[in-house]
Design a protein around this motif. Structure first.
Motif, PDB file in Angstrom:
ATOM      1  N   SER A  52      27.162 125.285  80.852  1.00  0.00           N
ATOM      2  CA  SER A  52      27.598 126.656  80.555  1.00  0.00           C
ATOM      3  C   SER A  52      26.465 127.645  80.790  1.00  0.00           C
ATOM      4  O   SER A  52      26.678 128.724  81.341  1.00  0.00           O
ATOM      5  N   GLU A  58      25.997 127.924  84.511  1.00  0.00           N
ATOM      6  CA  GLU A  58      27.101 128.707  85.082  1.00  0.00           C
ATOM      7  C   GLU A  58      26.977 130.174  84.686  1.00  0.00           C
ATOM      8  O   GLU A  58      27.189 131.066  85.512  1.00  0.00           O
ATOM      9  N   ALA A  59      26.619 130.430  83.436  1.00  0.00           N
ATOM     10  CA  ALA A  59      26.439 131.818  82.994  1.00  0.00           C
ATOM     11  C   ALA A  59      25.300 132.471  83.754  1.00  0.00           C
ATOM     12  O   ALA A  59      25.392 133.647  84.142  1.00  0.00           O
ATOM     13  N   SER A  60      24.242 131.720  83.975  1.00  0.00           N
ATOM     14  CA  SER A  60      23.119 132.260  84.752  1.00  0.00           C
ATOM     15  C   SER A  60      23.555 132.570  86.175  1.00  0.00           C
ATOM     16  O   SER A  60      23.209 133.620  86.732  1.00  0.00           O
ATOM     17  N   LYS A  61      24.326 131.670  86.766  1.00  0.00           N
ATOM     18  CA  LYS A  61      24.822 131.889  88.130  1.00  0.00           C
ATOM     19  C   LYS A  61      25.752 133.107  88.167  1.00  0.00           C
ATOM     20  O   LYS A  61      25.648 133.959  89.047  1.00  0.00           O
ATOM     21  N   LEU A  62      26.665 133.190  87.193  1.00  0.00           N
ATOM     22  CA  LEU A  62      27.567 134.337  87.130  1.00  0.00           C
ATOM     23  C   LEU A  62      26.810 135.634  86.907  1.00  0.00           C
ATOM     24  O   LEU A  62      27.149 136.670  87.489  1.00  0.00           O
ATOM     25  N   LEU A  63      25.785 135.586  86.066  1.00  0.00           N
ATOM     26  CA  LEU A  63      24.966 136.770  85.822  1.00  0.00           C
ATOM     27  C   LEU A  63      24.288 137.213  87.108  1.00  0.00           C
ATOM     28  O   LEU A  63      24.264 138.408  87.436  1.00  0.00           O
ATOM     29  N   GLU A  64      23.780 136.257  87.858  1.00  0.00           N
ATOM     30  CA  GLU A  64      23.132 136.590  89.138  1.00  0.00           C
ATOM     31  C   GLU A  64      24.151 137.165  90.117  1.00  0.00           C
ATOM     32  O   GLU A  64      23.859 138.133  90.820  1.00  0.00           O
ATOM     33  N   GLU A  65      25.357 136.578  90.150  1.00  0.00           N
ATOM     34  CA  GLU A  65      26.409 137.112  91.021  1.00  0.00           C
ATOM     35  C   GLU A  65      26.782 138.524  90.605  1.00  0.00           C
ATOM     36  O   GLU A  65      26.965 139.403  91.458  1.00  0.00           O
ATOM     37  N   GLN A  66      26.902 138.733  89.287  1.00  0.00           N
ATOM     38  CA  GLN A  66      27.240 140.074  88.795  1.00  0.00           C
ATOM     39  C   GLN A  66      26.149 141.074  89.156  1.00  0.00           C
ATOM     40  O   GLN A  66      26.444 142.210  89.536  1.00  0.00           O
ATOM     41  N   ARG A  67      24.915 140.657  89.038  1.00  0.00           N
ATOM     42  CA  ARG A  67      23.810 141.550  89.421  1.00  0.00           C
ATOM     43  C   ARG A  67      23.873 141.882  90.903  1.00  0.00           C
ATOM     44  O   ARG A  67      23.662 143.022  91.303  1.00  0.00           O
TER      45      ARG A  67
END
Length: 173
Positions: free
Chosen positions: A63, A66-75
């Motif tokens: 998690s 995945e949250a880190s990856k999603l955060l990077e995608e959001q950035r």
């Protein structure tokens, strides 16, 4: 007394192997029972708990990843959106400048056209006014001349003027 010396003797120095053996067997039975009914299920529960905690840790790590990856995608998406917004703003400014220049050029052209039209109209009005004034001056001059001529010329003088005019008109042809 004899019995008391046996009890005393047993406690004083003699080993009672039967009791020890009985206690040892009972201890081993108790250990076997504890192992089968208490220690085994307890270890099973502990193993399950360990596996559950390990699974939770793995899930939390997944998690977090995945949250880190999603955060990077959001950035990255936010950065792209900002870039696009900046591009749109720049494009809108350029379009606004182009439209402003076109409107100013159109207004100047229209202003020049209206100015030229007004000049032409003023010139025409001026010419019409001058023509009207000339016509009025000519009419007034003729009226004044005819009044003056009627008063000053006699019939003979009028006749002579008419004949001279006829001769001049005839020579002009």
């Amino acid at each position: 007394m004899l019995t008391s010396s046996l009890v005393l003797g047993a406690t004083a120095g003699g080993l009672n192997t039967g009791d020890i053996l009985f206690q040892l067997i009972m201890f081993l039975v108790l250990l076997a029972l504890l192992k089968k009914y208490a220690w085994g299920p307890l270890m099973g529960i502990m193993k399950q708990r360990e596996e559950h905690i390990a699974g939770e840790i793995d899930a939390a790590e997944k998690s977090r990843t995945e949250a880190s990856k999603l955060l990077e995608e959001q950035r990255e998406l936010l950065k792209q959106a900002r870039t696009e917004a900046q591009g749109l703003i720049e494009n809108a400014k350029k379009q606004g400048d182009i439209q402003r220049d076109e409107i100013i050029a159109l207004a100047r052209t229209e202003s020049d056209r209206i100015r030229e039209s007004a000049k032409l109209e003023i010139e025409m009005q001026k010419e019409q006014a001058v023509a009207a004034i000339r016509e009025q001056v000519a009419t007034l001059s003729v009226m004044i001349a005819s009044k003056v001529i009627e008063k000053e010329l006699s019939a003979a003088d009028q006749e002579k003027l008419i004949n001279d005019y006829i001769v001049e008109a005839g020579d002009g042809k």
